[in-house]
Motif scaffolding. Structure first.
Motif, PDB file in Angstrom:
ATOM      1  N   GLY A 150      65.003  39.529  43.142  1.00 15.31           N
ATOM      2  CA  GLY A 150      64.693  39.374  41.723  1.00 15.31           C
ATOM      3  C   GLY A 150      64.903  40.672  40.986  1.00 15.31           C
ATOM      4  N   PRO A 151      64.158  40.885  39.923  1.00 18.69           N
ATOM      5  CA  PRO A 151      64.262  42.119  39.149  1.00 18.69           C
ATOM      6  C   PRO A 151      63.953  43.335  40.023  1.00 18.69           C
ATOM      7  CG  PRO A 151      62.992  40.475  37.970  1.00 18.69           C
ATOM      8  CD  PRO A 151      63.202  39.956  39.357  1.00 18.69           C
ATOM      9  N   PRO A 152      64.276  44.524  39.581  1.00 26.16           N
ATOM     10  CA  PRO A 152      64.024  45.719  40.373  1.00 26.16           C
ATOM     11  C   PRO A 152      62.552  45.847  40.753  1.00 26.16           C
ATOM     12  CG  PRO A 152      65.262  46.231  38.376  1.00 26.16           C
ATOM     13  CD  PRO A 152      64.855  44.794  38.289  1.00 26.16           C
ATOM     14  N   GLU A 153      62.300  46.431  41.927  1.00 25.83           N
ATOM     15  CA  GLU A 153      60.924  46.618  42.386  1.00 25.83           C
ATOM     16  C   GLU A 153      60.110  47.319  41.322  1.00 25.83           C
ATOM     17  OE1 GLU A 153      58.806  49.226  45.766  1.00 25.83           O
ATOM     18  OE2 GLU A 153      60.257  47.770  46.490  1.00 25.83           O
ATOM     19  N   GLY A 154      58.896  46.835  41.132  1.00 29.03           N
ATOM     20  CA  GLY A 154      58.023  47.410  40.115  1.00 29.03           C
ATOM     21  C   GLY A 154      58.188  46.755  38.760  1.00 29.03           C
ATOM     22  N   SER A 155      59.171  45.868  38.640  1.00 33.52           N
ATOM     23  CA  SER A 155      59.345  45.155  37.374  1.00 33.52           C
ATOM     24  C   SER A 155      58.218  44.153  37.213  1.00 33.52           C
ATOM     25  CB  SER A 155      60.688  44.425  37.375  1.00 33.52           C
ATOM     26  OG  SER A 155      60.740  43.487  36.331  1.00 33.52           O
ATOM     27  N   ASP A 156      57.751  43.988  36.017  1.00 38.43           N
ATOM     28  CA  ASP A 156      56.672  43.060  35.712  1.00 38.43           C
ATOM     29  C   ASP A 156      57.040  41.625  36.092  1.00 38.43           C
ATOM     30  OD1 ASP A 156      54.256  42.160  34.586  1.00 38.43           O
ATOM     31  OD2 ASP A 156      55.189  41.863  32.641  1.00 38.43           O
ATOM     32  N   ASP A 157      58.326  41.286  36.115  1.00 39.18           N
ATOM     33  CA  ASP A 157      58.752  39.913  36.354  1.00 39.18           C
ATOM     34  C   ASP A 157      58.957  39.561  37.820  1.00 39.18           C
ATOM     35  OD1 ASP A 157      58.753  39.356  33.638  1.00 39.18           O
ATOM     36  OD2 ASP A 157      60.819  40.019  33.396  1.00 39.18           O
ATOM     37  N   ASP A 158      58.916  40.522  38.732  1.00 36.59           N
ATOM     38  CA  ASP A 158      59.188  40.170  40.122  1.00 36.59           C
ATOM     39  C   ASP A 158      57.939  39.783  40.893  1.00 36.59           C
ATOM     40  OD1 ASP A 158      58.126  42.761  40.478  1.00 36.59           O
ATOM     41  OD2 ASP A 158      59.519  43.240  42.084  1.00 36.59           O
ATOM     42  N   VAL A 159      56.738  40.015  40.370  1.00 36.74           N
ATOM     43  CA  VAL A 159      55.493  39.678  41.057  1.00 36.74           C
ATOM     44  C   VAL A 159      55.098  38.244  40.708  1.00 36.74           C
ATOM     45  CG1 VAL A 159      53.047  40.255  41.324  1.00 36.74           C
ATOM     46  CG2 VAL A 159      54.741  42.081  41.122  1.00 36.74           C
ATOM     47  N   VAL A 160      54.966  37.384  41.745  1.00 34.78           N
ATOM     48  CA  VAL A 160      54.605  35.984  41.529  1.00 34.78           C
ATOM     49  C   VAL A 160      53.235  35.641  42.122  1.00 34.78           C
ATOM     50  CG1 VAL A 160      56.976  35.173  41.272  1.00 34.78           C
ATOM     51  CG2 VAL A 160      55.919  35.239  43.559  1.00 34.78           C
ATOM     52  N   GLY A 161      52.555  36.641  42.668  1.00 34.10           N
ATOM     53  CA  GLY A 161      51.220  36.398  43.186  1.00 34.10           C
ATOM     54  C   GLY A 161      50.569  37.694  43.619  1.00 34.10           C
ATOM     55  N   PHE A 162      49.240  37.654  43.752  1.00 39.57           N
ATOM     56  CA  PHE A 162      48.528  38.823  44.263  1.00 39.57           C
ATOM     57  C   PHE A 162      47.178  38.417  44.832  1.00 39.57           C
ATOM     58  CE2 PHE A 162      46.853  38.798  39.869  1.00 39.57           C
ATOM     59  CZ  PHE A 162      45.494  39.020  40.069  1.00 39.57           C
ATOM     60  N   VAL A 163      46.698  39.253  45.734  1.00 39.76           N
ATOM     61  CA  VAL A 163      45.326  39.184  46.229  1.00 39.76           C
ATOM     62  C   VAL A 163      44.794  40.604  46.190  1.00 39.76           C
ATOM     63  CG1 VAL A 163      43.766  38.586  48.130  1.00 39.76           C
ATOM     64  CG2 VAL A 163      45.883  37.272  47.794  1.00 39.76           C
ATOM     65  N   THR A 164      43.677  40.808  45.508  1.00 41.06           N
ATOM     66  CA  THR A 164      43.054  42.129  45.487  1.00 41.06           C
ATOM     67  C   THR A 164      41.806  42.092  46.355  1.00 41.06           C
ATOM     68  OG1 THR A 164      41.836  41.572  43.450  1.00 41.06           O
ATOM     69  CG2 THR A 164      43.925  42.788  43.206  1.00 41.06           C
ATOM     70  N   GLY A 165      41.575  43.179  47.049  1.00 37.21           N
ATOM     71  CA  GLY A 165      40.416  43.253  47.924  1.00 37.21           C
ATOM     72  C   GLY A 165      40.011  44.687  48.191  1.00 37.21           C
ATOM     73  N   TYR A 166      38.918  44.832  48.908  1.00 38.31           N
ATOM     74  CA  TYR A 166      38.436  46.154  49.318  1.00 38.31           C
ATOM     75  C   TYR A 166      37.519  45.984  50.527  1.00 38.31           C
ATOM     76  CZ  TYR A 166      34.147  44.806  46.840  1.00 38.31           C
ATOM     77  OH  TYR A 166      33.020  44.141  46.434  1.00 38.31           O
ATOM     78  N   ARG A 167      37.330  47.051  51.270  1.00 35.60           N
ATOM     79  CA  ARG A 167      36.365  47.044  52.367  1.00 35.60           C
ATOM     80  C   ARG A 167      34.984  47.314  51.783  1.00 35.60           C
ATOM     81  NH1 ARG A 167      38.165  47.580  57.749  1.00 35.60           N
ATOM     82  NH2 ARG A 167      40.418  47.835  57.877  1.00 35.60           N
ATOM     83  N   ARG A 168      33.991  46.565  52.245  1.00 36.45           N
ATOM     84  CA  ARG A 168      32.626  46.806  51.762  1.00 36.45           C
ATOM     85  C   ARG A 168      32.173  48.169  52.254  1.00 36.45           C
ATOM     86  NH1 ARG A 168      28.155  42.443  52.452  1.00 36.45           N
ATOM     87  NH2 ARG A 168      27.023  44.145  51.486  1.00 36.45           N
ATOM     88  N   PRO A 169      31.742  49.032  51.365  1.00 34.54           N
ATOM     89  CA  PRO A 169      31.328  50.382  51.783  1.00 34.54           C
ATOM     90  C   PRO A 169      30.222  50.375  52.844  1.00 34.54           C
ATOM     91  CG  PRO A 169      31.594  50.312  49.416  1.00 34.54           C
ATOM     92  CD  PRO A 169      31.721  48.892  49.904  1.00 34.54           C
ATOM     93  N   ASP A 170      29.270  49.452  52.742  1.00 28.45           N
ATOM     94  CA  ASP A 170      28.181  49.428  53.722  1.00 28.45           C
ATOM     95  C   ASP A 170      28.497  48.557  54.932  1.00 28.45           C
ATOM     96  OD1 ASP A 170      28.064  47.110  52.213  1.00 28.45           O
ATOM     97  OD2 ASP A 170      25.885  46.998  52.228  1.00 28.45           O
ATOM     98  N   GLU A 171      29.636  47.870  54.936  1.00 32.15           N
ATOM     99  CA  GLU A 171      30.110  47.058  56.063  1.00 32.15           C
ATOM    100  C   GLU A 171      31.625  47.195  56.134  1.00 32.15           C
ATOM    101  OE1 GLU A 171      29.016  42.927  56.642  1.00 32.15           O
ATOM    102  OE2 GLU A 171      27.165  43.304  55.539  1.00 32.15           O
ATOM    103  N   PRO A 172      32.127  48.312  56.626  1.00 29.72           N
ATOM    104  CA  PRO A 172      33.572  48.560  56.562  1.00 29.72           C
ATOM    105  C   PRO A 172      34.447  47.607  57.378  1.00 29.72           C
ATOM    106  CG  PRO A 172      32.433  50.351  57.679  1.00 29.72           C
ATOM    107  CD  PRO A 172      31.387  49.440  57.146  1.00 29.72           C
ATOM    108  N   THR A 173      33.857  46.787  58.243  1.00 28.61           N
ATOM    109  CA  THR A 173      34.671  45.793  58.959  1.00 28.61           C
ATOM    110  C   THR A 173      34.783  44.485  58.172  1.00 28.61           C
ATOM    111  OG1 THR A 173      32.796  44.961  60.238  1.00 28.61           O
ATOM    112  CG2 THR A 173      34.103  46.776  61.225  1.00 28.61           C
TER     113      THR A 173
END
Length: 183
Positions: A58-81
């Motif tokens: 698709g469009p060049p990497e980093g282009s606003d139009d090439d991303v068709v999905g995402f999942v955001t997450g993080y490790r819990r600071p008090d439970e890193p597993t």
């Protein structure tokens, strides 16, 4: 576009993807949309615990139009597993093809490859049947149990500026083996 073939790559986001994440979150019309700044910072500080689905060729990497999905997450600071999944979004053009499940699997594997991970947590409002099914499917693929409990009440989340909000129910999945079950 077929989410199961090579037309979509799942990888860590780069800072510039923050604009696309903001756009996709708003386009879902169901996610709580954070500021553009928030998504840019997330892609900077939590890229190792997040993924984007990108159109191959698709469009060049980093282009606003090439991303068709995402999942955001993080490790819990008090439970890193424990990986906490914050938001999942799939562009309308890529829905119904299992992309959200593929991103969730890729994200957990990515996080577990960096350091031990054996649980996944997320919160879902009771009326969000699609998300409940997504995370139940993940648990089934990983042969893991799901425990639910209210994390935040509707009263805690509702306000004069925000209106009424459903409670956020915590879904804790685990323990999770690093190898997926062949169910």
């Amino acid at each position: 576009m077929n989410a199961d073939d090579e037309s979509v790559r799942i990888e860590q986001p780069i800072i510039e993807d923050g604009v696309a994440l903001h756009r996709l979150a708003a386009a879902t019309k169901v996610l709580d949309v954070n500021s553009r700044y928030y998504y840019l910072m997330w892609c900077r500080d939590f890229a190792a615990s997040s993924v984007v689905a990108r159109r191959a060729g698709g469009p060049p990497e980093g282009s606003d139009d090439d991303v068709v999905g995402f999942v955001t997450g993080y490790r819990r600071p008090d439970e890193p597993t424990t990986l906490v999944v914050w938001q999942v979004a799939v562009a309308e053009s890529a829905r119904g093809q299992g992309l959200a499940g593929r991103m969730l699997d890729a994200l957990f594997d990515q996080v577990a490859a960096q350091a031990p991970a054996d649980h996944l947590e997320t919160t879902i409002t009771p009326d969000n049947e699609a998300s409940i099914a997504l995370f139940a499917g993940f648990a089934k693929r990983r042969d893991a149990d799901v425990a639910t409990s209210e994390l935040f009440s509707g009263a805690q989340l509702s306000g004069a500026d925000d209106g009424d909000h459903e409670p956020e129910i915590k879904h804790r999945i685990g323990p999770i083996a690093t190898q997926r079950s062949a169910r």
